[in-house]
Design a protein around this motif. Structure first.
Motif, PDB file in Angstrom:
ATOM      1  N   GLU A  88       0.786  -1.262   0.159  1.00  0.00           N
ATOM      2  CA  GLU A  88      -0.106   0.043   0.013  1.00  0.00           C
ATOM      3  C   GLU A  88       0.889   1.281   0.037  1.00  0.00           C
ATOM      4  O   GLU A  88       1.779   1.257   0.525  1.00  0.00           O
ATOM      5  N   CYS A  89       0.356   2.422  -0.700  1.00  0.00           N
ATOM      6  CA  CYS A  89       1.045   3.463  -0.741  1.00  0.00           C
ATOM      7  C   CYS A  89       1.271   4.125   0.722  1.00  0.00           C
ATOM      8  O   CYS A  89       0.214   4.113   1.444  1.00  0.00           O
ATOM      9  N   ARG A  91       1.860   7.025   1.365  1.00  0.00           N
ATOM     10  CA  ARG A  91       1.079   8.421   1.501  1.00  0.00           C
ATOM     11  C   ARG A  91      -0.326   8.616   1.365  1.00  0.00           C
ATOM     12  O   ARG A  91      -1.136   9.222   2.318  1.00  0.00           O
ATOM     13  N   CYS A  92      -1.052   7.573   0.461  1.00  0.00           N
ATOM     14  CA  CYS A  92      -2.654   7.628   0.431  1.00  0.00           C
ATOM     15  C   CYS A  92      -3.242   6.313   1.095  1.00  0.00           C
ATOM     16  O   CYS A  92      -4.443   6.104   1.120  1.00  0.00           O
ATOM     17  N   GLU A  94      -3.488   3.661  -0.539  1.00  0.00           N
ATOM     18  CA  GLU A  94      -4.133   2.965  -1.221  1.00  0.00           C
ATOM     19  C   GLU A  94      -3.283   1.801  -1.703  1.00  0.00           C
ATOM     20  O   GLU A  94      -2.112   1.712  -1.809  1.00  0.00           O
ATOM     21  N   CYS A 166       2.084  11.557  -5.823  1.00  0.00           N
ATOM     22  CA  CYS A 166       0.910  11.390  -4.786  1.00  0.00           C
ATOM     23  C   CYS A 166       0.874  12.560  -3.721  1.00  0.00           C
ATOM     24  O   CYS A 166       1.931  12.563  -3.018  1.00  0.00           O
ATOM     25  N   GLY A 168      -0.990  12.426  -1.036  1.00  0.00           N
ATOM     26  CA  GLY A 168      -1.513  11.903   0.317  1.00  0.00           C
ATOM     27  C   GLY A 168      -2.763  12.106   0.748  1.00  0.00           C
ATOM     28  O   GLY A 168      -3.542  12.409   0.100  1.00  0.00           O
ATOM     29  N   LEU A 169      -2.763  12.083   1.986  1.00  0.00           N
ATOM     30  CA  LEU A 169      -3.997  12.390   2.747  1.00  0.00           C
ATOM     31  C   LEU A 169      -4.094  13.830   3.652  1.00  0.00           C
ATOM     32  O   LEU A 169      -3.029  14.114   4.070  1.00  0.00           O
ATOM     33  N   CYS A 170      -5.000  14.326   3.737  1.00  0.00           N
ATOM     34  CA  CYS A 170      -5.363  15.514   4.697  1.00  0.00           C
ATOM     35  C   CYS A 170      -4.831  15.110   5.978  1.00  0.00           C
ATOM     36  O   CYS A 170      -5.466  14.021   6.622  1.00  0.00           O
ATOM     37  N   ARG A 176      -8.439  11.889   0.619  1.00  0.00           N
ATOM     38  CA  ARG A 176      -7.515  11.980  -0.227  1.00  0.00           C
ATOM     39  C   ARG A 176      -7.351  13.105  -1.189  1.00  0.00           C
ATOM     40  O   ARG A 176      -8.193  13.519  -1.876  1.00  0.00           O
ATOM     41  N   ASP A 178      -5.409  13.887  -3.867  1.00  0.00           N
ATOM     42  CA  ASP A 178      -5.429  13.719  -5.410  1.00  0.00           C
ATOM     43  C   ASP A 178      -6.854  13.707  -5.964  1.00  0.00           C
ATOM     44  O   ASP A 178      -7.075  14.421  -6.880  1.00  0.00           O
ATOM     45  N   GLU A 179      -7.800  13.190  -5.007  1.00  0.00           N
ATOM     46  CA  GLU A 179      -9.050  13.442  -5.479  1.00  0.00           C
ATOM     47  C   GLU A 179      -9.977  14.529  -5.392  1.00  0.00           C
ATOM     48  O   GLU A 179     -11.082  14.833  -5.900  1.00  0.00           O
TER      49      GLU A 179
END
Length: 223
Positions: A88-89, A91-92, A94, A166, A168-170, A176, A178-179
């Motif tokens: 899994e990444c 950073r995020c 996933e 990437c 990453g997450l807040c 996420r 990126d989205e």
């Protein structure tokens, strides 16, 4: 912890394992060489990888290209392993899958050749320490699994990412990024946080005073 030498000389190789290779065709003739191509299932317990981060799943296909070369001391094994690692990444978080290619080279020594090459004046303690870092042939066969495991682990990224960009997450809500590229939170400067709290207290006090009579009027009425 069992030494490499101990595993080779006392463990008795499982010749049914696809990672055990027979070198008898080389005939202990220095310079004799043999090339092999084989696809095997990745071993488990532990898996080929970094626990909890990324690795080649158990029974996943691993393509091997090997060259076995007979030398005076034993058989020199040079090769490349190719497989798909999953994890899994960092950073995020996933799931991800990456292609890994690991090169390796290892000498598998003849046990009797080892005895002949040792000096009579060699320190037994030094010899024992050297054996811990060596692999030995058993019945002219060798087990590639420990060499393969070390090579794959070294070839894997310690911090795998789904892509280099990437975001990453807040850190506050975990969304996420990126989205949601425009996602943000209004941040309060900590240097002004105390003053803001004081201002709110003063405003609350003013509101309370507005609901009562003036101090001067109360004093006159009492007189």
């Amino acid at each position: 912890m069992i030494s490499k030498a101990g595993k080779a000389l006392n463990g008795h190789l499982d010749h049914r394992s696809p990672l055990v290779f027979d070198t008898r065709e080389l005939g202990r003739r220095p310079g004799a060489m043999k090339r092999l191509t084989r696809t095997v299932e990745a071993p488990g317990s532990p898996n080929l990888g970094i626990d909890g981060v990324i690795g080649v799943p158990e029974k996943a296909p691993v393509a091997l290209d090997l060259r076995l070369e007979s030398v005076m001391e034993g058989v020199l094994v040079t090769g490349t392993a190719r497989a798909t690692a999953k994890g899994e990444c960092v950073r995020c978080l996933e799931p991800l899958a990456i292609e890994v290619e690991a090169d390796f080279q290892e000498m598998f020594s003849y046990p009797d050749a080892d005895d002949r090459n040792r000096s009579r004046t060699a320190d037994p303690v030094d010899d024992a320490e050297d054996d811990e870092d060596r692999f030995f042939l058993e019945d002219d066969s060798f087990d590639l699994e420990p060499v393969l495991r070390d090579a794959v682990v070294l070839a894997l990224p310690l911090q795998p990412v789904c892509k280099e960009t990437c975001a990453g997450l807040c850190s506050e809500c975990g969304i996420r990024l990126d989205e949601n590229p425009d996602h943000h939170h209004d941040a309060v400067d900590i240097r002004w946080a105390a003053l803001q709290g004081l201002a709110e207290t003063v405003q609350d006090g003013e509101k309370d005073n507005m609901g009562g009579a003036e101090p001067g009027v109360d004093e006159k009425q009492e007189k």
